[in-house]
Design a protein around this motif. Structure first.
Motif, PDB file in Angstrom:
ATOM      1  N   MET A   1      38.386 -29.702  28.283  1.00 54.42           N
ATOM      2  CA  MET A   1      38.740 -29.121  29.582  1.00 54.42           C
ATOM      3  C   MET A   1      37.714 -28.085  30.000  1.00 54.42           C
ATOM      4  SD  MET A   1      41.322 -28.452  31.890  1.00 54.42           S
ATOM      5  CE  MET A   1      41.371 -27.197  33.129  1.00 54.42           C
ATOM      6  N   ARG A   4      34.324 -29.566  30.764  1.00 53.92           N
ATOM      7  CA  ARG A   4      34.272 -30.283  32.035  1.00 53.92           C
ATOM      8  C   ARG A   4      34.088 -29.315  33.195  1.00 53.92           C
ATOM      9  NH1 ARG A   4      38.750 -33.436  29.912  1.00 53.92           N
ATOM     10  NH2 ARG A   4      37.749 -35.196  28.865  1.00 53.92           N
ATOM     11  N   TRP A   5      34.816 -28.211  33.139  1.00 50.87           N
ATOM     12  CA  TRP A   5      34.699 -27.236  34.222  1.00 50.87           C
ATOM     13  C   TRP A   5      33.281 -26.691  34.303  1.00 50.87           C
ATOM     14  CZ3 TRP A   5      36.790 -26.711  38.482  1.00 50.87           C
ATOM     15  CH2 TRP A   5      38.141 -27.035  38.677  1.00 50.87           C
ATOM     16  N   ARG A   7      30.687 -28.278  33.523  1.00 50.78           N
ATOM     17  CA  ARG A   7      29.843 -29.292  34.139  1.00 50.78           C
ATOM     18  C   ARG A   7      30.011 -29.286  35.659  1.00 50.78           C
ATOM     19  NH1 ARG A   7      30.582 -35.003  31.537  1.00 50.78           N
ATOM     20  NH2 ARG A   7      30.315 -34.050  29.512  1.00 50.78           N
ATOM     21  N   VAL A   8      31.284 -29.229  36.084  1.00 48.22           N
ATOM     22  CA  VAL A   8      31.574 -29.218  37.520  1.00 48.22           C
ATOM     23  C   VAL A   8      30.906 -28.017  38.173  1.00 48.22           C
ATOM     24  CG1 VAL A   8      33.388 -28.956  39.251  1.00 48.22           C
ATOM     25  CG2 VAL A   8      33.727 -30.459  37.280  1.00 48.22           C
ATOM     26  N   VAL A  11      27.187 -28.405  38.458  1.00 47.88           N
ATOM     27  CA  VAL A  11      26.840 -29.291  39.578  1.00 47.88           C
ATOM     28  C   VAL A  11      26.958 -28.531  40.895  1.00 47.88           C
ATOM     29  CG1 VAL A  11      27.569 -31.335  40.882  1.00 47.88           C
ATOM     30  CG2 VAL A  11      27.453 -31.426  38.391  1.00 47.88           C
ATOM     31  N   MET A  15      23.938 -27.642  43.463  1.00 46.16           N
ATOM     32  CA  MET A  15      23.949 -28.112  44.843  1.00 46.16           C
ATOM     33  C   MET A  15      23.689 -26.982  45.820  1.00 46.16           C
ATOM     34  SD  MET A  15      26.761 -30.871  45.706  1.00 46.16           S
ATOM     35  CE  MET A  15      26.532 -30.365  47.368  1.00 46.16           C
ATOM     36  N   ILE A  16      24.379 -25.875  45.581  1.00 47.34           N
ATOM     37  CA  ILE A  16      24.235 -24.752  46.509  1.00 47.34           C
ATOM     38  C   ILE A  16      22.784 -24.272  46.499  1.00 47.34           C
ATOM     39  CG2 ILE A  16      24.907 -22.355  46.962  1.00 47.34           C
ATOM     40  CD1 ILE A  16      27.686 -23.162  45.844  1.00 47.34           C
ATOM     41  N   ILE A  19      20.618 -26.854  48.308  1.00 47.63           N
ATOM     42  CA  ILE A  19      20.821 -26.842  49.763  1.00 47.63           C
ATOM     43  C   ILE A  19      20.182 -25.609  50.376  1.00 47.63           C
ATOM     44  CG2 ILE A  19      22.589 -26.605  51.542  1.00 47.63           C
ATOM     45  CD1 ILE A  19      24.367 -28.328  49.523  1.00 47.63           C
TER      46      ILE A  19
ATOM     47  N   PHE B  18      30.300 -22.858  50.676  1.00 44.00           N
ATOM     48  CA  PHE B  18      29.422 -23.769  51.425  1.00 44.00           C
ATOM     49  C   PHE B  18      29.268 -23.315  52.880  1.00 44.00           C
ATOM     50  CE2 PHE B  18      30.434 -27.096  48.193  1.00 44.00           C
ATOM     51  CZ  PHE B  18      29.134 -27.285  47.805  1.00 44.00           C
ATOM     52  N   VAL B  21      26.982 -20.384  53.159  1.00 43.04           N
ATOM     53  CA  VAL B  21      25.581 -20.783  53.094  1.00 43.04           C
ATOM     54  C   VAL B  21      25.135 -21.312  54.466  1.00 43.04           C
ATOM     55  CG1 VAL B  21      23.965 -22.427  52.084  1.00 43.04           C
ATOM     56  CG2 VAL B  21      25.621 -21.252  50.636  1.00 43.04           C
TER      57      VAL B  21
END
Lengths: 342, 163, 123
Positions: A1, A4-5, A7-8, A11, A15-16, A19, B18, B21
């Motif tokens: 558990m 996994r968090w 990993r999430v 990700v 991404m942030i 972006i 998000f 941002v």
């Protein structure tokens, strides 16, 4: 558990970050344009890329600072104070302009003269109360027009001018301002910018897409839209012509470019002179003085100093004379002749 | 149930990041206030993990919160229009079957931009904003695709966690 | 990763974007050009070049009457002292301007979505 968090979360963070970087890169395409009225003219400044907002803001402040320093219309400007006191300890800008003006005076054999101001006043171009001065008035004023009578000591930065003399940097101030603004753009790492200070165009770098700036040259004729279009980068394009400021009396048109040797508006068959070179200050000074010189002298002047600048002359028959350095990047539909050095 | 509430809260929080941002560095589409809709990622995930009603409330709550925190009135109206339209389109497509998460995400991205533009046209009372339509359609397609890829990866992990 | 319907959707969106872009390109010639009036650096208003109209402006700076006619713009009347703006020839090309310096008023031609003839004018 827990794994996994993690990993999430990673990700999400990645991404942030990605972006954000992407968005910052996109910011390079933004452009800022500012319009203002200063130095008795209309100005337009455009800069591209990151920092363009700050750069244009700084440019506007610089223009206003120089306007306050160099304006003949303000009682408080350094130019007015020196003209009143006939002496003074100079600011950096004034000293630089004075040095450049004295150089140009020598270089152009007196065609460029900052002491022509008493005549500008007599003709009413200083305060827009136009009139035609008498021959005797012109002759008496002409005795005050002589840059060589300015004594400037570079070590002490002190200037002394004759009792009746007046100095006006009007023939060079906008060009100097555009050079200073170009320097500000460099300071803010702007790769692409263009300013039009009352018809004096200065470019920094190329256009945002890497192509050359296309600058049209104003035509004094109603039936001709433009003299032509010149493609440039990192250069100033400055045009002088009798059509900019003028008045009419008894059916005769008198314009604002006064020959410092005759005291009269220039009448020599030229209608406009455009100078193209890196240095805005020089381009501005030369555009006025080559207009004063007339076609033949201007051409021989260019032949002697062809490494310094390029030019486009337009005469009363609407014929253009284009120096060979810009023949590849100038396009026109008018009749023209290429001037080569030999 | 408690778990789902916790998920909703986390998703709203993530959506707000998000949106933040986006507010910080807006894309220059020529119409102030129009945004790319990165927060749609969270809505896509919610649509697959939670009930439609919960997903919808996440979408609306984050828009209102973001608008109050760092937005302006026009940007809230644009976002609401974009958010509601894209949610409706995504829900309908999901129910109709035949679309993968990718397709739904793309439809959401595109309709998000269309919704914003329609409102912009009404607000500024000028049809010239439709000049931006082709750009916004393609932009929505691309963000939709990116969001689809990420949403798929995230959901694979989350679904294991949630059950 | 993609299902059949996804691909259909993508293609549909692309075709739609292309169609709208083509449509705008064809019709923008009539609607794209605008006459922008700036006063003291701020936009006062924008008017289509394609529609004949008369714009009268009276403010603290003074009075100006701008006329848009047959795809050209000119200053018909102004109560400024120098009258350069009234004597200025009619403008019809992108980036051309008429400036009324005493009234801090600028009339400029502005075109969206079209390649400009030039970027600025030396004068």
């Amino acid at each position: 558990m827990k794994e996994r968090w993690k990993r999430v979360l990673s990700v999400g963070v990645l991404m942030i970050v990605g972006i954000t970087i992407g968005l910052f890169l996109r910011d390079d395409n933004k452009s800022v344009t500012k319009n203002l009225f200063a130095m008795d003219t209309y100005m337009e400044l455009t800069a591209y890329g990151r920092n363009s907002e700050e750069a244009v803001e700084a440019a506007v402040q610089e223009i206003q600072r120089l306007d306050a320093l160099l304006s003949t219309g303000s009682e408080m400007s350094e130019v007015t104070i020196v003209n009143r006191e006939k002496k003074g300890s100079l600011s950096e800008d004034y000293a630089y302009l004075l040095k450049r003006s004295m150089e140009l005076w020598k270089l152009t054999d007196g065609a460029f003269d900052i002491t022509v101001y008493p005549l500008m006043q007599a003709w009413g171009f200083a305060d827009k109360k136009y009139r035609v001065p008498s021959v005797t008035e012109i002759e008496s004023l002409l005795t005050y027009v002589d840059t060589s009578k300015i004594s400037y000591d570079e070590t002490t930065n002190e200037v002394v001018i004759p009792e009746q003399a007046q100095i006006d940097f009007g023939g060079i101030a906008k060009g100097y301002t555009s050079s200073m603004v170009a320097q500000i753009m460099k300071k803010y790492h702007i790769q692409s910018a263009m300013f039009n200070l009352g018809g004096n165009v200065q470019t920094v770098g190329t256009k945002a897409d890497g192509s050359l700036w296309r600058i049209a040259i104003k035509s004094p004729y109603d039936n001709v839209p433009y003299l032509g279009v010149i493609s440039i980068a990192e250069k100033a394009v400055i045009t002088s012509g009798g059509y900019e400021r003028y008045f009419e009396e008894d059916g005769i048109r008198y314009h604002h470019i006064i020959n410092p040797k005759t005291g009269m508006p220039v009448q020599n068959g030229l209608v406009s002179v455009t100078i193209i070179c890196e240095d805005g200050t020089m381009a501005d000074g030369l555009s006025t003085s080559l207009f004063v010189m007339g076609k033949e002298t201007a051409i021989s002047f260019w032949k002697a100093h062809s490494e310094m600048f390029d030019m486009i002359l337009c005469d009363e028959e609407c014929k253009l004379y284009v120096t060979e350095g810009i023949k590849e990047c100038f396009s026109t539909e008018l009749e023209y002749e290429i001037i080569s050095k030999y | 149930m408690a778990k789902k509430v916790a998920y909703s809260a986390i998703l709203v929080a993530l959506a707000m990041i998000f949106s933040y941002v986006e507010v910080l560095i807006p894309f220059h589409f020529g119409i102030p206030g129009i945004k790319l809709g990165l927060a749609n990622l969270v809505v896509v995930i919610a649509l697959y993990l939670l009930k439609p009603s919960q997903a919808f409330s996440i979408s609306v709550v984050r828009i209102v919160l973001v608008a109050f925190l760092f937005g302006s009135m026009p940007s809230m109206i644009y976002s609401l229009a974009g958010g509601v339209l894209s949610f409706t389109v995504m829900l309908l497509l999901k129910k109709s079957k035949g679309f993968s998460m990718m397709g739904i995400s793309i439809a959401g991205g595109v309709s998000h931009n269309v919704g914003q533009l329609l409102v912009a046209a009404i607000v500024v009372e000028n049809m010239s904003v439709f000049y931006y339509m082709p750009v916004l359609l393609v932009a929505g397609l691309i963000t939709g695709m990116l969001i689809g890829i990420v949403a798929k990866k995230v959901c694979r992990h989350l679904r294991v966690a949630i059950d | 990763m993609f299902k059949k319907k996804d691909v259909t959707l993508i293609i549909a969106v692309l075709i739609l974007a292309g169609l709208i872009a083509a449509f705008l390109r064809i019709y923008s010639g009539e609607t794209g050009e605008t006459v922008r009036i700036m006063i003291d650096g701020n936009e006062y208003g924008s008017y289509p070049l394609g529609e004949d109209s008369v714009i009268e402006i009276g403010n603290a700076f003074g009075y100006n009457r701008i006329v848009i006619e047959n795809g050209e713009v000119f200053m018909q009347e102004a109560d400024c002292p120098d009258q350069y703006c009234v004597e200025h020839k009619a403008i019809s090309k992108t980036n051309e301007t008429i400036v009324c310096l005493p009234h801090k008023l600028v009339v400029e031609l502005h075109v969206q979505n079209r390649e400009d003839d030039f970027d600025s004018i030396a004068q």
